[in-house]
Design a protein around this motif. Structure first.
Motif, PDB file in Angstrom:
ATOM      1  N   GLN A   7      23.656   1.102  51.304  1.00 55.62           N
ATOM      2  CA  GLN A   7      23.462   1.458  52.706  1.00 55.62           C
ATOM      3  C   GLN A   7      23.057   2.923  52.783  1.00 55.62           C
ATOM      4  O   GLN A   7      23.853   3.812  53.113  1.00 55.62           O
ATOM      5  N   MET A   8      21.790   3.150  52.478  1.00 53.31           N
ATOM      6  CA  MET A   8      21.237   4.493  52.425  1.00 53.31           C
ATOM      7  C   MET A   8      19.871   4.490  53.085  1.00 53.31           C
ATOM      8  O   MET A   8      19.117   3.518  52.972  1.00 53.31           O
ATOM      9  N   THR A   9      19.537   5.587  53.759  1.00 49.27           N
ATOM     10  CA  THR A   9      18.253   5.670  54.466  1.00 49.27           C
ATOM     11  C   THR A   9      17.054   5.420  53.561  1.00 49.27           C
ATOM     12  O   THR A   9      16.163   4.639  53.920  1.00 49.27           O
ATOM     13  N   PRO A  10      16.955   6.047  52.373  1.00 53.38           N
ATOM     14  CA  PRO A  10      15.781   5.788  51.528  1.00 53.38           C
ATOM     15  C   PRO A  10      15.648   4.319  51.120  1.00 53.38           C
ATOM     16  O   PRO A  10      14.532   3.796  51.014  1.00 53.38           O
ATOM     17  N   ILE A  11      16.783   3.647  50.889  1.00 54.39           N
ATOM     18  CA  ILE A  11      16.732   2.239  50.503  1.00 54.39           C
ATOM     19  C   ILE A  11      16.313   1.389  51.694  1.00 54.39           C
ATOM     20  O   ILE A  11      15.534   0.447  51.568  1.00 54.39           O
ATOM     21  N   ALA A  12      16.842   1.716  52.880  1.00 48.36           N
ATOM     22  CA  ALA A  12      16.433   0.986  54.083  1.00 48.36           C
ATOM     23  C   ALA A  12      14.934   1.134  54.315  1.00 48.36           C
ATOM     24  O   ALA A  12      14.249   0.162  54.662  1.00 48.36           O
ATOM     25  N   ARG A  13      14.412   2.336  54.141  1.00 47.48           N
ATOM     26  CA  ARG A  13      12.965   2.540  54.285  1.00 47.48           C
ATOM     27  C   ARG A  13      12.198   1.678  53.284  1.00 47.48           C
ATOM     28  O   ARG A  13      11.211   1.022  53.629  1.00 47.48           O
ATOM     29  N   MET A  14      12.657   1.718  52.046  1.00 51.84           N
ATOM     30  CA  MET A  14      11.986   0.958  50.991  1.00 51.84           C
ATOM     31  C   MET A  14      12.004  -0.526  51.304  1.00 51.84           C
ATOM     32  O   MET A  14      10.991  -1.221  51.137  1.00 51.84           O
ATOM     33  N   GLU A  15      13.154  -1.024  51.768  1.00 53.96           N
ATOM     34  CA  GLU A  15      13.263  -2.443  52.100  1.00 53.96           C
ATOM     35  C   GLU A  15      12.386  -2.804  53.298  1.00 53.96           C
ATOM     36  O   GLU A  15      11.764  -3.871  53.339  1.00 53.96           O
ATOM     37  N   GLY A  16      12.340  -1.915  54.293  1.00 54.74           N
ATOM     38  CA  GLY A  16      11.505  -2.175  55.459  1.00 54.74           C
ATOM     39  C   GLY A  16      10.040  -2.277  55.103  1.00 54.74           C
ATOM     40  O   GLY A  16       9.326  -3.188  55.557  1.00 54.74           O
ATOM     41  N   ILE A  17       9.570  -1.357  54.265  1.00 55.74           N
ATOM     42  CA  ILE A  17       8.168  -1.381  53.842  1.00 55.74           C
ATOM     43  C   ILE A  17       7.876  -2.625  53.012  1.00 55.74           C
ATOM     44  O   ILE A  17       6.848  -3.288  53.194  1.00 55.74           O
ATOM     45  N   ALA A  18       8.794  -2.962  52.111  1.00 55.17           N
ATOM     46  CA  ALA A  18       8.603  -4.156  51.278  1.00 55.17           C
ATOM     47  C   ALA A  18       8.559  -5.412  52.135  1.00 55.17           C
ATOM     48  O   ALA A  18       7.718  -6.303  51.934  1.00 55.17           O
ATOM     49  N   ALA A  19       9.466  -5.508  53.107  1.00 50.23           N
ATOM     50  CA  ALA A  19       9.483  -6.673  53.992  1.00 50.23           C
ATOM     51  C   ALA A  19       8.184  -6.779  54.774  1.00 50.23           C
ATOM     52  O   ALA A  19       7.615  -7.875  54.928  1.00 50.23           O
ATOM     53  N   ALA A  20       7.691  -5.645  55.273  1.00 51.22           N
ATOM     54  CA  ALA A  20       6.441  -5.650  56.035  1.00 51.22           C
ATOM     55  C   ALA A  20       5.277  -6.151  55.184  1.00 51.22           C
ATOM     56  O   ALA A  20       4.444  -6.947  55.645  1.00 51.22           O
ATOM     57  N   ARG A  21       5.210  -5.696  53.958  1.00 52.55           N
ATOM     58  CA  ARG A  21       4.123  -6.142  53.072  1.00 52.55           C
ATOM     59  C   ARG A  21       4.227  -7.636  52.798  1.00 52.55           C
ATOM     60  O   ARG A  21       3.209  -8.335  52.755  1.00 52.55           O
ATOM     61  N   ASN A  22       5.444  -8.111  52.609  1.00 49.01           N
ATOM     62  CA  ASN A  22       5.624  -9.550  52.397  1.00 49.01           C
ATOM     63  C   ASN A  22       5.237 -10.342  53.642  1.00 49.01           C
ATOM     64  O   ASN A  22       4.634 -11.418  53.550  1.00 49.01           O
ATOM     65  N   MET A  23       5.577  -9.825  54.813  1.00 44.15           N
ATOM     66  CA  MET A  23       5.200 -10.481  56.061  1.00 44.15           C
ATOM     67  C   MET A  23       3.680 -10.542  56.218  1.00 44.15           C
ATOM     68  O   MET A  23       3.141 -11.490  56.796  1.00 44.15           O
ATOM     69  N   ALA A  24       3.007  -9.523  55.691  1.00 45.28           N
ATOM     70  CA  ALA A  24       1.543  -9.461  55.787  1.00 45.28           C
ATOM     71  C   ALA A  24       0.849 -10.227  54.670  1.00 45.28           C
ATOM     72  O   ALA A  24      -0.381 -10.269  54.617  1.00 45.28           O
ATOM     73  N   GLY A  25       1.641 -10.821  53.758  1.00 39.63           N
ATOM     74  CA  GLY A  25       1.056 -11.629  52.694  1.00 39.63           C
ATOM     75  C   GLY A  25       0.827 -10.907  51.386  1.00 39.63           C
ATOM     76  O   GLY A  25       0.265 -11.477  50.450  1.00 39.63           O
ATOM     77  N   PHE A  26       1.289  -9.648  51.300  1.00 43.34           N
ATOM     78  CA  PHE A  26       1.156  -8.889  50.052  1.00 43.34           C
ATOM     79  C   PHE A  26       2.520  -8.903  49.357  1.00 43.34           C
ATOM     80  O   PHE A  26       3.334  -7.993  49.528  1.00 43.34           O
ATOM     81  N   LEU A  27       2.785  -9.935  48.561  1.00 43.71           N
ATOM     82  CA  LEU A  27       4.121 -10.151  48.015  1.00 43.71           C
ATOM     83  C   LEU A  27       4.540  -9.037  47.065  1.00 43.71           C
ATOM     84  O   LEU A  27       3.788  -8.639  46.171  1.00 43.71           O
TER      85      LEU A  27
END
Length: 430
Positions: A291-311
């Motif tokens: 539960q850390m800001t840098p990890i949350a950012r990383m997870e958010g960006i990764a989730a967005a890319r997966n949502m956009a089809g870039f697994l």
């Protein structure tokens, strides 16, 4: 709406921004203020207050040396006022950042109804949904818990408490203890078990001796009940306000009955941050883990890319962590080799910017590295110094990519600095 993101903390805000950069339509919904706990109740507030306590400590040190004569008059209400002014400016910048990629932002409490999101009396369909609703302080189930403060109350306190009882044993308890003890409170920490149990023992001893020396620590003590200005424990009663720093709970109520949750109420996700329901994702504190800001950012960006089809997947190896005190404490572990028979080397931190005047009192900091001589790999790094946050961050990257100890030899530090890690690594070949 093609993509909807609920929650605008570090995970949600960065996810929406990434979706916009990828040319994806995105709607960002936030219940309170953009930027979540970090800016509004957490990290940034702690950093702002710690900046002040560092100034106070430096002023006191210079006064004790006799070449500076000054007296500080602390106005807590003015500190709060200026923090809030800064937050308003940063919220506006965060809004503009998302709007710059054509994202829409709506403020209101959202609810999920199958393939629709309801907010402010309106409804929105989505193709992909990201839940990034964060977490909140855990309030222990004990008599009088309504009198307890949490990080959500820091900017609501009218004045610096004369006495403050902190219940907790982790980073937040340590940071709050540092802040209010330096601001003038008589601070006592009550830890049910061992305090800072995940920190190297030598580093913990340094923290207690030099960084929060004015704080009274009571380990293996249970707080049984709270009154308005009293904490009742199994070793006696202690006057003062009570502050809870005993962990956090996920804000996952919005997902109950909609997707699967783990036993601790965090949202269950796979390696692509997708939930049990296709095209519904989750990221940040609401899924648990680091539960850390840098990890949350990383997870958010990764989730967005997966949502956009870039697994893509996230590698959680060698995550650097820190405690914000008057001298930063940072560390990183390689879990794959930390339990092996490692060799250890430690040195006092090198004096440099923001620590030169600490030489006279012998508290320039401490750095410690453990390494596997057979595998030629670093296992653990712990550092206390003004530059430890950046030092450990770059070293954690080299650990993450599997660099050998030999690879560190070509690193050239900027002088002057307080990086002792470089000196330790060099000494391994002596």
């Amino acid at each position: 709406m093609k993509n909807i993101v609920i929650g605008s903390g570090p995970a949600g805000r960065l996810a929406a921004l990434e979706l916009g950069k990828l040319g994806e339509e995105a709607l960002l919904i936030e219940k309170n203020h953009i930027a979540g706990t970090c800016l509004n109740e957490g990290c940034m507030v702690i950093c702002a207050l710690t900046d002040i306590t560092r100034f106070i400590e430096t002023n006191n040190r210079f006064n004790s040396y006799g070449f500076l004569k000054s007296q500080i008059d602390i106005s807590y209400d003015k500190i709060v006022e200026k923090i809030q002014e800064t937050q308003v400016k940063l919220r506006k910048l965060n809004e503009l950042e998302n709007e710059s990629v054509n994202n829409q932002i709506i403020y209101g409490k959202a609810s999920i109804h199958d393939n629709e999101i309801h907010v402010n009396g309106g409804s929105y369909n989505y193709d992909k949904l990201l839940i990034s609703t964060g977490a909140r302080p855990y309030i222990p189930d004990m008599p009088g818990n309504q009198y307890g403060l949490t990080n959500k109350d820091i900017l609501k306190i009218d004045e610096i408490p004369d006495k403050l009882n902190i219940i907790g044993s982790g980073f937040i308890a340590c940071e709050i203890a540092n802040i209010y003890s330096k601001l003038g409170s008589e601070v006592t920490i009550f830890s049910r078990h061992s305090f800072l149990k995940n920190i190297d023992e030598d580093i913990k001893k340094y923290i207690l001796k030099y960084l929060i020396s004015g704080v009274t620590l009571k380990e293996n003590v249970n707080v049984l009940k709270i009154k308005k200005n009293v904490a009742i424990t199994d070793v006696g009663e202690f006057e003062g306000s009570t502050f809870f720093a005993v962990g956090r709970l996920p804000n996952s109520e919005i997902a109950e009955g909609f997707i699967d949750l783990n036993t601790d109420s965090t949202i269950k996700v796979n390696e692509f941050l997708e939930s049990s329901k296709k095209n519904v994702y989750a990221a940040g504190d609401v899924i648990g883990g680091y539960q850390m800001t840098p990890i949350a950012r990383m997870e958010g960006i990764a989730a967005a890319r997966n949502m956009a089809g870039f697994l893509n997947k996230i590698d959680y190896k060698c995550i650097p962590q820190s405690i914000s005190l008057n001298m930063d404490v940072s560390y990183v572990n390689d879990e794959k080799i930390e339990n092996k028979d490692l060799k250890e080397i430690s040195y006092p931190a090198i004096a440099g910017p923001n620590s030169f005047w600490n030489i006279l009192t012998g508290d320039t900091g401490l750095s410690k590295i453990s390494f596997d001589s057979e595998e030629n790999k670093i296992g653990n790094i712990s550092a206390i110094s003004p530059s430890s946050v950046s030092d450990v961050a770059y070293l954690s990257y080299l650990m993450r990519i599997g660099a050998d100890l030999d690879d560190f030899e070509n690193f050239i530090e900027i002088h002057p600095s307080t990086d002792t890690n470089y000196k330790i690594i060099k000494s391994m070949w002596l």
